[in-house]
Design a protein around this motif. Structure first.
Motif, mmCIF file in Angstrom:
data_model
loop_
_atom_site.group_PDB
_atom_site.id
_atom_site.type_symbol
_atom_site.label_atom_id
_atom_site.label_comp_id
_atom_site.label_asym_id
_atom_site.label_seq_id
_atom_site.Cartn_x
_atom_site.Cartn_y
_atom_site.Cartn_z
ATOM 1 N N VAL A 32 -4.828 0.363 16.265
ATOM 2 C CA VAL A 32 -3.582 -0.179 15.719
ATOM 3 C C VAL A 32 -3.383 0.300 14.284
ATOM 4 O O VAL A 32 -4.281 0.202 13.453
ATOM 5 C CB VAL A 32 -3.594 -1.720 15.761
ATOM 6 N N LYS A 33 -2.197 0.819 14.012
ATOM 7 C CA LYS A 33 -1.838 1.238 12.660
ATOM 8 C C LYS A 33 -0.825 0.250 12.093
ATOM 9 O O LYS A 33 0.102 -0.159 12.790
ATOM 10 C CB LYS A 33 -1.234 2.646 12.671
ATOM 11 N N SER A 34 -1.017 -0.120 10.848
ATOM 12 C CA SER A 34 -0.114 -1.089 10.230
ATOM 13 C C SER A 34 0.289 -0.620 8.841
ATOM 14 O O SER A 34 -0.494 0.012 8.130
ATOM 15 C CB SER A 34 -0.780 -2.470 10.144
ATOM 16 N N GLN A 35 1.515 -0.931 8.480
ATOM 17 C CA GLN A 35 2.019 -0.598 7.147
ATOM 18 C C GLN A 35 2.982 -1.686 6.699
ATOM 19 O O GLN A 35 3.738 -2.234 7.506
ATOM 20 C CB GLN A 35 2.726 0.756 7.145
ATOM 21 N N ILE A 36 2.952 -1.991 5.411
ATOM 22 C CA ILE A 36 3.753 -3.086 4.859
ATOM 23 C C ILE A 36 4.741 -2.553 3.831
ATOM 24 O O ILE A 36 4.403 -1.708 3.003
ATOM 25 C CB ILE A 36 2.848 -4.135 4.189
ATOM 26 N N MET A 37 5.961 -3.044 3.895
ATOM 27 C CA MET A 37 6.940 -2.868 2.834
ATOM 28 C C MET A 37 7.423 -4.257 2.435
ATOM 29 O O MET A 37 7.722 -5.081 3.293
ATOM 30 C CB MET A 37 8.118 -2.023 3.311
ATOM 31 N N PHE A 38 7.471 -4.539 1.151
ATOM 32 C CA PHE A 38 7.991 -5.836 0.731
ATOM 33 C C PHE A 38 8.808 -5.681 -0.541
ATOM 34 O O PHE A 38 8.550 -4.816 -1.373
ATOM 35 C CB PHE A 38 6.865 -6.858 0.527
ATOM 36 N N PRO B 95 -2.321 3.476 -2.799
ATOM 37 C CA PRO B 95 -1.464 4.414 -3.523
ATOM 38 C C PRO B 95 0.013 4.180 -3.266
ATOM 39 O O PRO B 95 0.441 3.969 -2.140
ATOM 40 C CB PRO B 95 -1.904 5.773 -2.972
ATOM 41 N N VAL B 96 0.808 4.200 -4.336
ATOM 42 C CA VAL B 96 2.262 4.097 -4.239
ATOM 43 C C VAL B 96 2.866 5.144 -5.159
ATOM 44 O O VAL B 96 2.243 5.587 -6.114
ATOM 45 C CB VAL B 96 2.763 2.692 -4.639
ATOM 46 N N GLN B 97 4.085 5.537 -4.861
ATOM 47 C CA GLN B 97 4.718 6.601 -5.633
ATOM 48 C C GLN B 97 6.209 6.334 -5.744
ATOM 49 O O GLN B 97 6.848 5.962 -4.761
ATOM 50 C CB GLN B 97 4.483 7.958 -4.959
ATOM 51 N N ALA B 98 6.778 6.519 -6.944
ATOM 52 C CA ALA B 98 8.210 6.308 -7.136
ATOM 53 C C ALA B 98 8.994 7.368 -6.379
ATOM 54 O O ALA B 98 8.684 8.543 -6.440
ATOM 55 C CB ALA B 98 8.559 6.367 -8.618
ATOM 56 N N HIS C 257 6.154 0.123 -0.865
ATOM 57 C CA HIS C 257 5.564 0.500 0.415
ATOM 58 C C HIS C 257 4.062 0.636 0.200
ATOM 59 O O HIS C 257 3.627 1.395 -0.672
ATOM 60 C CB HIS C 257 6.116 1.845 0.907
ATOM 61 N N LEU C 258 3.263 -0.077 0.967
ATOM 62 C CA LEU C 258 1.815 0.075 0.910
ATOM 63 C C LEU C 258 1.383 1.101 1.952
ATOM 64 O O LEU C 258 2.034 1.291 2.968
ATOM 65 C CB LEU C 258 1.120 -1.261 1.174
#
Length: 413
Positions: free
Chosen positions: A170-176, A222-225, A238-239
Motif C-alpha cells: 500500500v502506498k499513501s500520500q498526504i496533502m493538507f 521533503p517538500v518543495q515550493a 504535500h508530504l
C-alpha cells in the motif's frame, strides 16, 4: 478558486529515504548525549485522542541508561524496555482541558505508563539539542495497553490485518491545507485585500514556510515550493509518498504538524489546521492511497474522520464525488478529513471497517446525525474503543448544545 502556495513532493530514487533522516540508534543517542553533547533531552511522546503530541521530557543520558539497563536485565521481550510514568492522563479531558464525565464502562487512571518505541527515536532539529521517540501507552493499574490510545489502536490494527491484507504494497500520500495568522492581532487589524476578500500576510511568512520545509526535510519529509502567492493566508503541503508503512505515515504527519506549529510560534505566527478558517474557507486533508481496494462505505463511520462539530459541518455541502474519487485501479483520493484529524484513528477505521457494497456513502446533515451513524457501527468495533470514543463524541455534542440555542443551530449550523 483560491490561489494557494503548494508544496509538492520531491522525487528521490530510494523510497527508503523517506522519514529515515535523523533517526537514532541507542548507541548514537549515547554518543550524542555524552561525547558530542549535541543532544541533552529526549521527548517521550504519544498522540492523544485529538492527535496532539504530549508526553515527558527526559534527560538524554538518563533515558539511554534506563533503556540499556532494562535490555540487559530483561528475561522477555515485554520487559526489555523501561516504562516512564506520566502523572497526567490526557484521555480524561476534552480539547479545552475540561474533564469528561465517563460512564462506569470507561475506567481511566489518573496517570499512565509510557514505553518507548525505539524504532521511532530520532533527532528533533526544530528544538535545540533534543530528540523525540514515540511511545506505547499503558494503564498504570492494569499494566495493559490502552486499546483506545490512537497509536496503540493503529499498531494493533496493522498487526491483525497483515495476515489478511498485503499492507506492504500500500502506498499513501498526504496533502493538507492550513492557515497562517499573525499572533497578537485580531483579524480586523491584519491587512485586508478587499478585492480578493482575503487577508494578506505581512512580511515574514516566507521565513515561516522555509523553516518548516527545512525542518521537515531534516526528518525525511521533503517538500518543495511549486507555486507562490502573496494574496491569501491559506497554504497547502504535500508530504512524500510512503510505501508499506502506514504507521510511519501517521507518525510523519503528526510529528510534521507538531514541528510546524512550534516553528510558527517562533516567528510570531499561528499555523492553524482548523476545519473551517476565519474566512469560512474549509481546510482539507487529502489522502491518496494505492495498492488496496477501497469502497466508499468504509468511510461511513464519519466521526473517526471528522471528529468535531466543524469537521462535520464542512462536509455538509460536499458531494460524494468530492470526498471519494477513484483515480485508477486500486488508486483513490479521499478528502473526508480535515487537517485536525487524528490520522491514527481514521486509518485504523478505514482498514478495519467491512465494506457494504449495497450502500452509498451518506453525508450527515449535522453532528447529531453523525453520532447516530457512529452508534450503528458499535458491533464492528472493540467494546473498549467504542465505549471511550462514543462518550467522547457525546461530550462534544453536549458541549455544543450547552453553548448554542436552537435558534442559532437552525440558522447558522
Amino acid at each position: 478558486m483560491r490561489s494557494q502556495l503548494v508544496y509538492s513532493t520531491r522525487r528521490y530514487i530510494s523510497s527508503n529515504w523517506t522519514f529515515q533522516k535523523g533517526k537514532l540508534t541507542l548507541q548514537k543517542l549515547k554518543d550524542k548525549s555524552t561525547i558530542d553533547e549535541t543532544i541533552n533531552q529526549v521527548n517521550v511522546v504519544f498522540p492523544d485522542q485529538f492527535g496532539r503530541l504530549t508526553g515527558l521530557k527526559l534527560n538524554a543520558e538518563y533515558f539511554a541508561d534506563e533503556v540499556e539497563k532494562h535490555q540487559k536485565q530483561s528475561t522477555s521481550e515485554k520487559e526489555s524496555l523501561p516504562f516512564f510514568e506520566y502523572k497526567y492522563n490526557p484521555f480524561r479531558f476534552d480539547v479545552q482541558g475540561k474533564p469528561i464525565t465517563f460512564d462506569d464502562d470507561v475506567k481511566l487512571s489518573k496517570s499512565i505508563r509510557l514505553v518507548p518505541d525505539l524504532d521511532t527515536l530520532r533527532e528533533q532539529p526544530w528544538l535545540s539539542k533534543e530528540a523525540v521517540v514515540m511511545a506505547d501507552v499503558y494503564d498504570i493499574e492494569t499494566d495493559k495497553k490502552i486499546k483506545f490510545a490512537p497509536r496503540n489502536l493503529m499498531k494493533e490494527t496493522i498487526n491483525q490485518l497483515n495476515f489478511s491484507k498485503d499492507l506492504d504494497q500500500v502506498k499513501s500520500q498526504i496533502m493538507f491545507s492550513f492557515v497562517l495568522h499573525k499572533l497578537g492581532k485580531e483579524e480586523k487589524d491584519q491587512h485586508h485585500n478587499s478585492h480578493k476578500g482575503m487577508l494578506t500576510l505581512e512580511q515574514g511568512w516566507g521565513e515561516v514556510l522555509d523553516d518548516c520545509k527545512k525542518s521537515l526535510h531534516n526528518i525525511g519529509i521533503p517538500v518543495q515550493a511549486k507555486d507562490q502567492t502573496h494574496i491569501n493566508n491559506q497554504f497547502r503541503f504535500h508530504l512524500r509518498q510512503v510505501q508499506g508503512n502506514l504507521l510511519s505515515q501517521c507518525d510523519m504527519f503528526h510529528l510534521g504538524k507538531h514541528a510546524m506549529k512550534f516553528i510558527g510560534y517562533t516567528h510570531q505566527y499561528d499555523i492553524s489546521s482548523l476545519p473551517i478558517d476565519s474566512s469560512k474557507n474549509p481546510n482539507d486533508l487529502i489522502l491518496n492511497l494505492e495498492g488496496m481496494e477501497i469502497h466508499p462505505s468504509v468511510l461511513q463511520n464519519i466521526l473517526y474522520f471528522a471528529p468535531n462539530i466543524n469537521s462535520v459541518r464542512r462536509l455538509r455541502d460536499r458531494k460524494n464525488g468530492d470526498i471519494f474519487k477513484q483515480k485508477g485501479e486500486q488508486s483513490y483520493e479521499i478528502a473526508i478529513s480535515a487537517p485536525d484529524v487524528n490520522l491514527y484513528l481514521a486509518l485504523s477505521n478505514l482498514l478495519k471497517t467491512q465494506p457494504n457494497h449495497e450502500k452509498a456513502l451518506k453525508i450527515p446533515r449535522n453532528y447529531e446525525e453523525a453520532l447516530g451513524m457512529f452508534e450503528e457501527y458499535k458491533d464492528n468495533q472493540d467494546s473498549e474503543v467504542y465505549n471511550y470514543y462514543h462518550q467522547l463524541f457525546k461530550h462534544e455534542q453536549n458541549e455544543f448544545n450547552d453553548f448554542f440555542t436552537k435558534w442559532e443551530v437552525n440558522r447558522i449550523y
